[in-house]
Design a protein around this motif. Structure first.
Motif, PDB file in Angstrom:
ATOM      1  N   UNK A  24      21.806  73.601  24.657  1.00  0.00           N
ATOM      2  CA  UNK A  24      22.940  74.102  23.872  1.00  0.00           C
ATOM      3  C   UNK A  24      23.923  74.906  24.728  1.00  0.00           C
ATOM      4  N   UNK A  25      23.722  74.923  26.052  1.00  0.00           N
ATOM      5  CA  UNK A  25      24.633  75.612  26.956  1.00  0.00           C
ATOM      6  C   UNK A  25      25.812  74.701  27.280  1.00  0.00           C
ATOM      7  N   UNK A  26      26.924  75.316  27.647  1.00  0.00           N
ATOM      8  CA  UNK A  26      28.078  74.555  28.104  1.00  0.00           C
ATOM      9  C   UNK A  26      27.827  74.091  29.539  1.00  0.00           C
ATOM     10  N   UNK A  27      28.568  73.095  30.012  1.00  0.00           N
ATOM     11  CA  UNK A  27      28.422  72.676  31.418  1.00  0.00           C
ATOM     12  C   UNK A  27      28.675  73.834  32.390  1.00  0.00           C
ATOM     13  N   UNK A  28      29.602  74.725  32.060  1.00  0.00           N
ATOM     14  CA  UNK A  28      29.887  75.880  32.924  1.00  0.00           C
ATOM     15  C   UNK A  28      28.691  76.830  32.972  1.00  0.00           C
ATOM     16  N   UNK A  29      28.029  77.030  31.823  1.00  0.00           N
ATOM     17  CA  UNK A  29      26.859  77.910  31.785  1.00  0.00           C
ATOM     18  C   UNK A  29      25.708  77.314  32.592  1.00  0.00           C
ATOM     19  N   UNK A  30      25.531  76.010  32.505  1.00  0.00           N
ATOM     20  CA  UNK A  30      24.490  75.338  33.298  1.00  0.00           C
ATOM     21  C   UNK A  30      24.804  75.462  34.785  1.00  0.00           C
ATOM     22  N   UNK A  31      26.062  75.247  35.157  1.00  0.00           N
ATOM     23  CA  UNK A  31      26.460  75.371  36.569  1.00  0.00           C
ATOM     24  C   UNK A  31      26.220  76.778  37.096  1.00  0.00           C
ATOM     25  N   UNK A  35      23.666  77.675  40.086  1.00  0.00           N
ATOM     26  CA  UNK A  35      24.200  78.389  41.257  1.00  0.00           C
ATOM     27  C   UNK A  35      23.398  79.663  41.527  1.00  0.00           C
ATOM     28  N   UNK A  36      23.061  80.403  40.477  1.00  0.00           N
ATOM     29  CA  UNK A  36      22.259  81.622  40.629  1.00  0.00           C
ATOM     30  C   UNK A  36      20.914  81.277  41.265  1.00  0.00           C
ATOM     31  N   UNK A  37      20.271  80.239  40.753  1.00  0.00           N
ATOM     32  CA  UNK A  37      18.965  79.826  41.273  1.00  0.00           C
ATOM     33  C   UNK A  37      19.073  79.406  42.748  1.00  0.00           C
ATOM     34  N   UNK A  38      20.104  78.637  43.078  1.00  0.00           N
ATOM     35  CA  UNK A  38      20.301  78.193  44.465  1.00  0.00           C
ATOM     36  C   UNK A  38      20.600  79.370  45.388  1.00  0.00           C
ATOM     37  N   UNK A  39      21.434  80.306  44.939  1.00  0.00           N
ATOM     38  CA  UNK A  39      21.745  81.493  45.749  1.00  0.00           C
ATOM     39  C   UNK A  39      20.497  82.346  45.977  1.00  0.00           C
ATOM     40  N   UNK A  40      19.684  82.487  44.936  1.00  0.00           N
ATOM     41  CA  UNK A  40      18.433  83.241  45.031  1.00  0.00           C
ATOM     42  C   UNK A  40      17.523  82.600  46.083  1.00  0.00           C
ATOM     43  N   UNK A 103      10.341  87.916  40.903  1.00  0.00           N
ATOM     44  CA  UNK A 103      10.295  87.225  39.605  1.00  0.00           C
ATOM     45  C   UNK A 103      11.193  87.945  38.602  1.00  0.00           C
ATOM     46  N   UNK A 104      11.190  89.261  38.631  1.00  0.00           N
ATOM     47  CA  UNK A 104      12.068  90.022  37.750  1.00  0.00           C
ATOM     48  C   UNK A 104      13.533  89.735  38.019  1.00  0.00           C
ATOM     49  N   UNK A 105      13.874  89.599  39.283  1.00  0.00           N
ATOM     50  CA  UNK A 105      15.250  89.276  39.652  1.00  0.00           C
ATOM     51  C   UNK A 105      15.627  87.865  39.216  1.00  0.00           C
ATOM     52  N   UNK A 106      14.705  86.926  39.410  1.00  0.00           N
ATOM     53  CA  UNK A 106      14.956  85.549  39.014  1.00  0.00           C
ATOM     54  C   UNK A 106      15.090  85.434  37.495  1.00  0.00           C
ATOM     55  N   UNK A 107      14.403  86.275  36.770  1.00  0.00           N
ATOM     56  CA  UNK A 107      14.459  86.299  35.307  1.00  0.00           C
ATOM     57  C   UNK A 107      15.856  86.626  34.787  1.00  0.00           C
ATOM     58  N   UNK A 108      16.684  87.202  35.630  1.00  0.00           N
ATOM     59  CA  UNK A 108      18.033  87.604  35.229  1.00  0.00           C
ATOM     60  C   UNK A 108      19.069  86.498  35.423  1.00  0.00           C
ATOM     61  N   UNK A 109      18.627  85.281  35.728  1.00  0.00           N
ATOM     62  CA  UNK A 109      19.584  84.174  35.875  1.00  0.00           C
ATOM     63  C   UNK A 109      20.417  84.059  34.606  1.00  0.00           C
ATOM     64  N   UNK A 110      21.699  83.733  34.747  1.00  0.00           N
ATOM     65  CA  UNK A 110      22.554  83.664  33.559  1.00  0.00           C
ATOM     66  C   UNK A 110      22.223  82.464  32.686  1.00  0.00           C
ATOM     67  N   UNK A 111      22.474  82.652  31.403  1.00  0.00           N
ATOM     68  CA  UNK A 111      22.279  81.584  30.424  1.00  0.00           C
ATOM     69  C   UNK A 111      23.483  81.485  29.522  1.00  0.00           C
ATOM     70  N   UNK A 112      23.241  81.323  28.235  1.00  0.00           N
ATOM     71  CA  UNK A 112      24.317  81.182  27.256  1.00  0.00           C
ATOM     72  C   UNK A 112      25.242  82.398  27.311  1.00  0.00           C
TER      73      UNK A 112
END
Length: 137
Positions: A24-31, A35-40, A103-112
């Motif tokens: 239910x996320x927009x394409x921008x939210x998925x991107x 990006x957050x995951x790749x940067x991490x 793991x706590x930092x990764x948990x903060x990846x952006x979503x909706x």
């Protein structure tokens, strides 16, 4: 250094704070999330703490050997991995505390809405020695 597996769950973990399913996320939210995951991961590659990580497709089958011939493919009456595991990351860090910190930092990846998900991640150490019989009981 010790290796830890961080598991991201589709279902089965406690609900995240920003609990809007990715479909239910927009394409921008998925991107932004990717990006957050790749940067991490890239940052941890530079520190030598990143080993590997992958997102998993929802398709999958359970396979079991039943004797001679080809193994049957079944989707059983049990919890399916495709329903549970969304992806994983392997870290090689100095301590359990560092694995939990990351793991706590990764948990903060952006979503909706671009807001952090605050999702629960499972942190599991790699087995370093075969448990003895007394440890298994």
């Amino acid at each position: 250094m010790a290796k830890y597996l961080l598991l991201k769950h589709y279902r089965g973990a406690p609900a995240a704070v920003n609990d809007v399913p990715m479909d239910r996320w927009t394409p921008e939210e998925i991107s932004a999330h990717v990006e957050y995951m790749n940067d991490f991961a890239a940052r941890l590659e530079r520190t030598g703490e990143f080993v590997d990580g992958q997102a998993l497709a929802p398709e999958g089958k359970w396979v079991r050997y039943e004797g001679e011939g080809r193994p049957p493919v079944t989707d059983g009456p049990f919890a399916e991995t495709k329903d549970l595991i969304a992806g994983w990351m392997v870290l090689d860090v100095d301590s359990y505390e560092r694995a939990v910190e990351l793991a706590g930092e990764l948990s903060a990846a952006p979503g909706a809405g671009g807001k952090p998900i605050h999702e629960w991640l499972e942190v599991r150490p790699f087995l370093t020695a075969t448990p003895s019989i007394t440890e298994c009981h």
